[in-house]
Design a protein around this motif. Structure first.
Motif, PDB file in Angstrom:
ATOM      1  N   GLY A  89       0.018 -30.298 -11.478  1.00  0.00           N
ATOM      2  CA  GLY A  89      -0.636 -31.477 -12.037  1.00  0.00           C
ATOM      3  C   GLY A  89      -1.281 -31.211 -13.383  1.00  0.00           C
ATOM      4  N   ALA A  90      -1.683 -29.967 -13.623  1.00  0.00           N
ATOM      5  CA  ALA A  90      -2.287 -29.562 -14.900  1.00  0.00           C
ATOM      6  C   ALA A  90      -1.237 -29.027 -15.876  1.00  0.00           C
ATOM      7  CB  ALA A  90      -3.363 -28.512 -14.655  1.00  0.00           C
ATOM      8  N   ASP A  91       0.041 -29.149 -15.534  1.00  0.00           N
ATOM      9  CA  ASP A  91       1.157 -28.680 -16.358  1.00  0.00           C
ATOM     10  C   ASP A  91       1.110 -27.173 -16.621  1.00  0.00           C
ATOM     11  OD1 ASP A  91       3.553 -28.961 -17.831  1.00  0.00           O
ATOM     12  OD2 ASP A  91       2.435 -29.112 -19.720  1.00  0.00           O
ATOM     13  N   LEU A  92       0.644 -26.413 -15.638  1.00  0.00           N
ATOM     14  CA  LEU A  92       0.604 -24.954 -15.756  1.00  0.00           C
ATOM     15  C   LEU A  92       1.840 -24.315 -15.143  1.00  0.00           C
ATOM     16  CD1 LEU A  92      -3.130 -24.500 -14.727  1.00  0.00           C
ATOM     17  CD2 LEU A  92      -2.178 -24.309 -17.047  1.00  0.00           C
ATOM     18  N   VAL A  93       2.368 -24.925 -14.069  1.00  0.00           N
ATOM     19  CA  VAL A  93       3.555 -24.423 -13.386  1.00  0.00           C
ATOM     20  C   VAL A  93       4.495 -25.585 -13.096  1.00  0.00           C
ATOM     21  CG1 VAL A  93       2.259 -22.534 -12.297  1.00  0.00           C
ATOM     22  CG2 VAL A  93       2.657 -24.652 -11.022  1.00  0.00           C
ATOM     23  N   ALA A  94       5.725 -25.224 -12.779  1.00  0.00           N
ATOM     24  CA  ALA A  94       6.734 -26.215 -12.390  1.00  0.00           C
ATOM     25  C   ALA A  94       7.482 -25.682 -11.179  1.00  0.00           C
ATOM     26  CB  ALA A  94       7.699 -26.469 -13.543  1.00  0.00           C
ATOM     27  N   ARG A  95       8.055 -26.606 -10.447  1.00  0.00           N
ATOM     28  CA  ARG A  95       8.919 -26.246  -9.319  1.00  0.00           C
ATOM     29  C   ARG A  95      10.358 -26.440  -9.769  1.00  0.00           C
ATOM     30  NH1 ARG A  95       4.444 -28.637  -6.423  1.00  0.00           N
ATOM     31  NH2 ARG A  95       3.979 -27.478  -4.501  1.00  0.00           N
ATOM     32  N   ALA A  96      11.234 -25.550  -9.283  1.00  0.00           N
ATOM     33  CA  ALA A  96      12.666 -25.659  -9.577  1.00  0.00           C
ATOM     34  C   ALA A  96      13.429 -25.304  -8.309  1.00  0.00           C
ATOM     35  CB  ALA A  96      13.054 -24.715 -10.717  1.00  0.00           C
ATOM     36  N   ALA A  97      14.587 -25.900  -8.159  1.00  0.00           N
ATOM     37  CA  ALA A  97      15.434 -25.591  -7.006  1.00  0.00           C
ATOM     38  C   ALA A  97      15.773 -24.110  -7.011  1.00  0.00           C
ATOM     39  CB  ALA A  97      16.698 -26.432  -7.045  1.00  0.00           C
ATOM     40  N   ASN A  98      15.872 -23.551  -5.820  1.00  0.00           N
ATOM     41  CA  ASN A  98      16.254 -22.152  -5.675  1.00  0.00           C
ATOM     42  C   ASN A  98      17.728 -22.121  -5.263  1.00  0.00           C
ATOM     43  OD1 ASN A  98      16.618 -19.468  -5.059  1.00  0.00           O
ATOM     44  ND2 ASN A  98      14.744 -19.273  -3.858  1.00  0.00           N
ATOM     45  N   PRO A  99      18.634 -21.803  -6.187  1.00  0.00           N
ATOM     46  CA  PRO A  99      20.060 -21.821  -5.853  1.00  0.00           C
ATOM     47  C   PRO A  99      20.458 -20.781  -4.813  1.00  0.00           C
ATOM     48  CG  PRO A  99      19.718 -20.882  -8.037  1.00  0.00           C
ATOM     49  CD  PRO A  99      18.381 -21.380  -7.559  1.00  0.00           C
ATOM     50  N   ASP A 100      19.626 -19.772  -4.617  1.00  0.00           N
ATOM     51  CA  ASP A 100      19.925 -18.725  -3.643  1.00  0.00           C
ATOM     52  C   ASP A 100      19.453 -19.063  -2.232  1.00  0.00           C
ATOM     53  OD1 ASP A 100      20.973 -17.198  -5.746  1.00  0.00           O
ATOM     54  OD2 ASP A 100      18.989 -16.350  -6.174  1.00  0.00           O
ATOM     55  N   ASP A 101      18.524 -20.027  -2.112  1.00  0.00           N
ATOM     56  CA  ASP A 101      17.963 -20.367  -0.808  1.00  0.00           C
ATOM     57  C   ASP A 101      17.440 -21.798  -0.862  1.00  0.00           C
ATOM     58  OD1 ASP A 101      16.647 -20.588   1.608  1.00  0.00           O
ATOM     59  OD2 ASP A 101      15.348 -18.847   1.290  1.00  0.00           O
ATOM     60  N   ALA A 102      18.198 -22.725  -0.307  1.00  0.00           N
ATOM     61  CA  ALA A 102      17.841 -24.146  -0.358  1.00  0.00           C
ATOM     62  C   ALA A 102      16.560 -24.450   0.419  1.00  0.00           C
ATOM     63  CB  ALA A 102      18.995 -24.988   0.177  1.00  0.00           C
ATOM     64  N   ARG A 103      16.104 -23.521   1.267  1.00  0.00           N
ATOM     65  CA  ARG A 103      14.878 -23.738   2.047  1.00  0.00           C
ATOM     66  C   ARG A 103      13.617 -23.497   1.221  1.00  0.00           C
ATOM     67  NH1 ARG A 103      15.813 -19.397   6.328  1.00  0.00           N
ATOM     68  NH2 ARG A 103      16.592 -18.472   4.416  1.00  0.00           N
ATOM     69  N   SER A 104      13.749 -22.919   0.055  1.00  0.00           N
ATOM     70  CA  SER A 104      12.573 -22.621  -0.765  1.00  0.00           C
ATOM     71  C   SER A 104      12.775 -23.134  -2.186  1.00  0.00           C
ATOM     72  CB  SER A 104      12.298 -21.111  -0.785  1.00  0.00           C
ATOM     73  OG  SER A 104      13.306 -20.436  -1.491  1.00  0.00           O
ATOM     74  N   ARG A 106      11.559 -22.385  -6.397  1.00  0.00           N
ATOM     75  CA  ARG A 106      11.015 -21.410  -7.336  1.00  0.00           C
ATOM     76  C   ARG A 106       9.820 -22.029  -8.042  1.00  0.00           C
ATOM     77  NH1 ARG A 106      16.446 -18.903 -10.252  1.00  0.00           N
ATOM     78  NH2 ARG A 106      17.238 -17.877  -8.370  1.00  0.00           N
ATOM     79  N   ILE A 107       8.767 -21.243  -8.175  1.00  0.00           N
ATOM     80  CA  ILE A 107       7.591 -21.655  -8.934  1.00  0.00           C
ATOM     81  C   ILE A 107       7.603 -20.828 -10.219  1.00  0.00           C
ATOM     82  CG2 ILE A 107       5.085 -21.949  -8.929  1.00  0.00           C
ATOM     83  CD1 ILE A 107       6.570 -23.411  -6.607  1.00  0.00           C
ATOM     84  N   LEU A 108       7.499 -21.515 -11.360  1.00  0.00           N
ATOM     85  CA  LEU A 108       7.540 -20.815 -12.640  1.00  0.00           C
ATOM     86  C   LEU A 108       6.524 -21.397 -13.599  1.00  0.00           C
ATOM     87  CD1 LEU A 108       9.960 -22.586 -14.688  1.00  0.00           C
ATOM     88  CD2 LEU A 108      10.876 -22.138 -12.430  1.00  0.00           C
ATOM     89  N   LEU A 109       6.170 -20.616 -14.587  1.00  0.00           N
ATOM     90  CA  LEU A 109       5.209 -21.049 -15.597  1.00  0.00           C
ATOM     91  C   LEU A 109       5.848 -22.066 -16.528  1.00  0.00           C
ATOM     92  CD1 LEU A 109       3.613 -17.647 -16.687  1.00  0.00           C
ATOM     93  CD2 LEU A 109       2.534 -19.445 -15.346  1.00  0.00           C
ATOM     94  N   THR A 110       5.048 -23.041 -16.949  1.00  0.00           N
ATOM     95  CA  THR A 110       5.479 -23.956 -18.010  1.00  0.00           C
ATOM     96  C   THR A 110       5.107 -23.318 -19.349  1.00  0.00           C
ATOM     97  OG1 THR A 110       3.346 -25.070 -18.037  1.00  0.00           O
ATOM     98  CG2 THR A 110       5.058 -25.984 -16.558  1.00  0.00           C
ATOM     99  N   ALA A 111       5.548 -23.931 -20.433  1.00  0.00           N
ATOM    100  CA  ALA A 111       5.179 -23.432 -21.768  1.00  0.00           C
ATOM    101  C   ALA A 111       3.652 -23.501 -21.936  1.00  0.00           C
ATOM    102  CB  ALA A 111       5.885 -24.230 -22.851  1.00  0.00           C
ATOM    103  N   HIS A 112       3.050 -24.568 -21.448  1.00  0.00           N
ATOM    104  CA  HIS A 112       1.593 -24.696 -21.516  1.00  0.00           C
ATOM    105  C   HIS A 112       0.926 -23.596 -20.696  1.00  0.00           C
ATOM    106  CE1 HIS A 112      -2.381 -26.419 -21.674  1.00  0.00           C
ATOM    107  NE2 HIS A 112      -2.414 -26.579 -20.358  1.00  0.00           N
ATOM    108  N   GLY A 113       1.426 -23.347 -19.490  1.00  0.00           N
ATOM    109  CA  GLY A 113       0.890 -22.281 -18.650  1.00  0.00           C
ATOM    110  C   GLY A 113       0.998 -20.920 -19.315  1.00  0.00           C
ATOM    111  N   GLU A 114       2.111 -20.668 -19.988  1.00  0.00           N
ATOM    112  CA  GLU A 114       2.304 -19.402 -20.725  1.00  0.00           C
ATOM    113  C   GLU A 114       1.244 -19.248 -21.817  1.00  0.00           C
ATOM    114  OE1 GLU A 114       4.640 -16.843 -20.747  1.00  0.00           O
ATOM    115  OE2 GLU A 114       6.204 -17.580 -19.414  1.00  0.00           O
TER     116      GLU A 114
END
Length: 149
Positions: A89-104, A106-114
């Motif tokens: 919500g604060a644009d620090l991280v984003a969620r992305a699909a995990n192509p290796d495991d559809a059950r989870s 990926r959480i990654l940093l946004t440019a703002h979070g970096e």
């Protein structure tokens, strides 16, 4: 009773060892207090900063799953989900699909979070450098260096 059950092992500590432990504990607390105040001044909670740090410092990749974050942060899964929700919500991280495991996901940093993490981590590195000298034991029995040279 042995070391595995918390009972003391070996010889009793010396006064110097107690002083070293006390100095170390003081240094840890001083650093944590610095961190708490600093990240709040920059609009983050200490937990959000730790989340960003764990993501950036995750070994061999630029993302982590909620399960991995829970392990690294030593939090329950649902607590990490809530933390990620707030950070997203604060644009620090984003969620992305995990192509290796559809059950989870990926959480990654946004440019703002970096950017935020970069600023805060530089301040933390500088504080650690200051603490390094504060944690040095006093040199007993040796004369202090002459500041005049």
């Amino acid at each position: 009773m042995g070391p595995e059950d918390g009972a003391p092992a070996g010889a009793p500590l010396t006064k110097q060892e107690f002083e070293a432990l006390a100095r170390f504990r003081f240094g840890i607390r001083r650093y944590l207090r610095f961190s708490e105040v600093t990240v709040r001044r920059h609009g983050l909670t200490p937990q959000q900063y730790q989340l960003l740090l764990v993501l950036k410092g995750f070994p061999d990749r630029e993302w982590a799953t909620v399960r991995e974050l829970a392990e690294r942060l030593q939090l329950r899964h649902h607590s990490v989900v809530e933390l990620v929700d707030r950070a997203q919500g604060a644009d620090l991280v984003a969620r992305a699909a995990n192509p290796d495991d559809a059950r989870s996901v990926r959480i990654l940093l946004t440019a703002h979070g970096e950017r935020v993490l970069g600023r805060l981590s530089a301040l933390h590195r500088d504080e650690l450098r200051r603490l390094d000298t504060a944690l040095e034991p006093p040199h007993r029995g040796t004369p202090a260096p002459d500041p005049a040279g």
